[in-house]
Design a protein around this motif. Sequence first.
Motif, PDB file in Angstrom:
ATOM      1  N   MET A 248       0.821  -1.220   0.000  1.00  0.00           N
ATOM      2  CA  MET A 248       0.000   0.000   0.000  1.00  0.00           C
ATOM      3  C   MET A 248       0.850   1.264   0.000  1.00  0.00           C
ATOM      4  O   MET A 248       0.357   2.331  -0.358  1.00  0.00           O
ATOM      5  CB  MET A 248      -0.942   0.008   1.213  1.00  0.00           C
ATOM      6  N   GLU A 249       2.111   1.136   0.450  1.00  0.00           N
ATOM      7  CA  GLU A 249       2.956   2.329   0.456  1.00  0.00           C
ATOM      8  C   GLU A 249       3.455   2.643  -0.956  1.00  0.00           C
ATOM      9  O   GLU A 249       3.392   3.780  -1.409  1.00  0.00           O
ATOM     10  CB  GLU A 249       4.136   2.145   1.428  1.00  0.00           C
ATOM     11  N   SER A 250       3.943   1.582  -1.666  1.00  0.00           N
ATOM     12  CA  SER A 250       4.504   1.816  -3.003  1.00  0.00           C
ATOM     13  C   SER A 250       3.461   1.652  -4.107  1.00  0.00           C
ATOM     14  O   SER A 250       3.649   2.117  -5.223  1.00  0.00           O
ATOM     15  CB  SER A 250       5.657   0.843  -3.257  1.00  0.00           C
ATOM     16  N   GLY A 251       2.372   0.956  -3.801  1.00  0.00           N
ATOM     17  CA  GLY A 251       1.358   0.683  -4.816  1.00  0.00           C
ATOM     18  C   GLY A 251       1.687  -0.554  -5.651  1.00  0.00           C
ATOM     19  O   GLY A 251       0.873  -0.997  -6.459  1.00  0.00           O
ATOM     20  N   ASP A 252       2.897  -1.148  -5.469  1.00  0.00           N
ATOM     21  CA  ASP A 252       3.287  -2.353  -6.232  1.00  0.00           C
ATOM     22  C   ASP A 252       2.376  -3.519  -5.897  1.00  0.00           C
ATOM     23  O   ASP A 252       1.979  -3.688  -4.750  1.00  0.00           O
ATOM     24  CB  ASP A 252       4.728  -2.770  -5.878  1.00  0.00           C
ATOM     25  N   GLN A 253       2.113  -4.346  -6.894  1.00  0.00           N
ATOM     26  CA  GLN A 253       1.291  -5.540  -6.652  1.00  0.00           C
ATOM     27  C   GLN A 253       1.962  -6.732  -7.303  1.00  0.00           C
ATOM     28  O   GLN A 253       2.447  -6.635  -8.427  1.00  0.00           O
ATOM     29  CB  GLN A 253      -0.115  -5.312  -7.216  1.00  0.00           C
ATOM     30  N   GLN A 254       2.050  -7.856  -6.572  1.00  0.00           N
ATOM     31  CA  GLN A 254       2.638  -9.060  -7.185  1.00  0.00           C
ATOM     32  C   GLN A 254       1.761 -10.281  -6.937  1.00  0.00           C
ATOM     33  O   GLN A 254       1.081 -10.378  -5.925  1.00  0.00           O
ATOM     34  CB  GLN A 254       4.067  -9.295  -6.673  1.00  0.00           C
ATOM     35  N   GLU A 255       1.799 -11.208  -7.885  1.00  0.00           N
ATOM     36  CA  GLU A 255       1.031 -12.451  -7.781  1.00  0.00           C
ATOM     37  C   GLU A 255       1.901 -13.484  -7.067  1.00  0.00           C
ATOM     38  O   GLU A 255       3.049 -13.702  -7.454  1.00  0.00           O
ATOM     39  CB  GLU A 255       0.673 -12.975  -9.175  1.00  0.00           C
ATOM     40  N   LEU A 256       1.383 -14.105  -6.024  1.00  0.00           N
ATOM     41  CA  LEU A 256       2.201 -15.041  -5.244  1.00  0.00           C
ATOM     42  C   LEU A 256       1.416 -16.314  -4.950  1.00  0.00           C
ATOM     43  O   LEU A 256       0.178 -16.316  -4.946  1.00  0.00           O
ATOM     44  CB  LEU A 256       2.586 -14.417  -3.893  1.00  0.00           C
ATOM     45  N   ASP A 257       2.164 -17.386  -4.644  1.00  0.00           N
ATOM     46  CA  ASP A 257       1.535 -18.587  -4.067  1.00  0.00           C
ATOM     47  C   ASP A 257       1.153 -18.223  -2.626  1.00  0.00           C
ATOM     48  O   ASP A 257       1.838 -17.418  -1.985  1.00  0.00           O
ATOM     49  CB  ASP A 257       2.532 -19.755  -3.990  1.00  0.00           C
ATOM     50  N   THR A 258       0.134 -18.870  -2.118  1.00  0.00           N
ATOM     51  CA  THR A 258      -0.314 -18.586  -0.756  1.00  0.00           C
ATOM     52  C   THR A 258       0.852 -18.646   0.233  1.00  0.00           C
ATOM     53  O   THR A 258       1.018 -17.775   1.087  1.00  0.00           O
ATOM     54  CB  THR A 258      -1.406 -19.587  -0.346  1.00  0.00           C
ATOM     55  N   ALA A 259       1.705 -19.683   0.103  1.00  0.00           N
ATOM     56  CA  ALA A 259       2.784 -19.898   1.075  1.00  0.00           C
ATOM     57  C   ALA A 259       3.824 -18.781   1.054  1.00  0.00           C
ATOM     58  O   ALA A 259       4.583 -18.632   2.012  1.00  0.00           O
ATOM     59  CB  ALA A 259       3.465 -21.242   0.808  1.00  0.00           C
ATOM     60  N   ALA A 260       3.865 -17.995  -0.018  1.00  0.00           N
ATOM     61  CA  ALA A 260       4.920 -16.972  -0.137  1.00  0.00           C
ATOM     62  C   ALA A 260       4.511 -15.632   0.468  1.00  0.00           C
ATOM     63  O   ALA A 260       5.344 -14.741   0.621  1.00  0.00           O
ATOM     64  CB  ALA A 260       5.292 -16.787  -1.615  1.00  0.00           C
ATOM     65  N   VAL A 261       3.217 -15.501   0.830  1.00  0.00           N
ATOM     66  CA  VAL A 261       2.714 -14.186   1.258  1.00  0.00           C
ATOM     67  C   VAL A 261       3.417 -13.685   2.526  1.00  0.00           C
ATOM     68  O   VAL A 261       3.980 -12.583   2.558  1.00  0.00           O
ATOM     69  CB  VAL A 261       1.181 -14.250   1.484  1.00  0.00           C
ATOM     70  N   ILE A 262       3.395 -14.518   3.578  1.00  0.00           N
ATOM     71  CA  ILE A 262       3.937 -14.057   4.864  1.00  0.00           C
ATOM     72  C   ILE A 262       5.452 -13.832   4.787  1.00  0.00           C
ATOM     73  O   ILE A 262       5.931 -12.783   5.218  1.00  0.00           O
ATOM     74  CB  ILE A 262       3.511 -15.015   5.996  1.00  0.00           C
ATOM     75  N   PRO A 263       6.233 -14.778   4.206  1.00  0.00           N
ATOM     76  CA  PRO A 263       7.675 -14.505   4.071  1.00  0.00           C
ATOM     77  C   PRO A 263       7.957 -13.215   3.304  1.00  0.00           C
ATOM     78  O   PRO A 263       8.881 -12.481   3.659  1.00  0.00           O
ATOM     79  CB  PRO A 263       8.197 -15.730   3.294  1.00  0.00           C
TER      80      PRO A 263
END
Length: 413
Positions: free
Chosen positions: A389-404
């Motif tokens: 939300m700070e940079s506005g960047d958005q990336q597509e990830l596997d569920t397991a990669a979100v928290i790391p």
Amino acid sequence: MIQAPRGTFDVLPEDHARRAVIEAHTSRILGAAGYRRIETPAFEATELFARGVGEATDIVQKEMYTFDDGGGRSLTLRPEGTAPVCRAYVEHGMHKLPQPVRLWYLSSFFRSEAPQKGRYRQFWQVGAEAIGAEGPDTDAELIVLLAELLEALAVRDVTLKISSLGNPETRAQYRAELARYLHQHEDALAPEVRARIDLNPLRAFDSTDATTRATMEDAPKLLDRLSAEDAEHFEAVKALLDDAGIAYQLDPALVRGLDYYTRTVFEFSSTALGAQSGVGGGGRYDRLIEQLDGPPTAGCGWAAGIERMLLAATDLPTAAHTVDLFVARVPTASSDRAFAISTQARRAGLSAQLELAGRSLKGQLKHADRIGARYVAIVQDAGIALKNMESGDQQELDTAAVIPTILRGSRLA
Ligand code: ATP
Ligand code: MG
């Protein structure tokens, strides 16, 4: 519509933040001086207050919420904290601990009074008690600690008044002398003062009537009648306050609510408060523990009103509340996956909130922005879109990669 009872108030989440600041300062300042927190029951045997506050006081005469417990026993919602803390001291044999026992509390109290600004029927006090030490350094320590708390909270326009009440014996002699003086000058006294000469002559000092006030200027003062030991104790307290750079005014007319006060009494007030100007006060109560059937034990303490401190404090800074992650989801995606991500994020030490209101995706992003979330995880039918939300960047990830990914980002930030 049912409303909160007269003289009570709800502490709403936005109000609680400022109270939490007071609690944190209290805990830090008193904790550093060796005071430990205590909590006693919200109600006690009525007799505790009758004996521990005093039958003749306003509190006991007019302000207590007293009820029968259904078994013929009279109970009272606590109107103050000193008597309960002293009861606990006696009940738990704390005189066997290294003395003094230093305690503090932050609790709500109950008094049946006419509600107005700064005066409520349920209100909160922070208080400190040092039990088992009679030296003047104990009194001075307590006064310095309350001064430091008020300063940390930037309570405005504070003045400190101090006096000494001596001991009950010299006080009784003085009362008789004062009553004689008042009888000699009855013509110059306001009718309500005249009516109470024998009941409570000290109250004459509180009169707002001009001729009464002029008469009281020349009235005998308790401070001039103290025993040699009590006078010496008071001089030592003043010297310690001078050394600590604490400014005070001597107020020979200072009367405190409790019957069992001995020696030092003090009161902090703020002109920023208007009529209810008392912020906090206290004193020494060397006879109180005996009154409660404990061993003869000296004590000293104070209590300060949280609502009055809040009213008189300059903008209390509140800690910024951070939301690391808001978990949103497209309407067709599994709510179980969204739930799991928010739980796992919190287990990993992040603060994470889950969408529960069924908003549209646009509404969810707007809400995430409103609460200041740093990241939004948008749970999709497959995979996650993680938006910074700070940079506005958005990336597509596997569920397991979100928290790391968030944890890595937090470490870089
Ligand atoms: P007051 O003169 O205002 O009635 P008090 O002498 O009854 O005060 P204490 O018993 O010394 O007050 O209590 C300590 C502090 O608790 C007071 O200085 C005040 O800040 C706060 N306090 C007392 N009564 C109330 C109340 N009814 N509502 C809110 N705060 C209160
Ligand atoms: Mg009062």
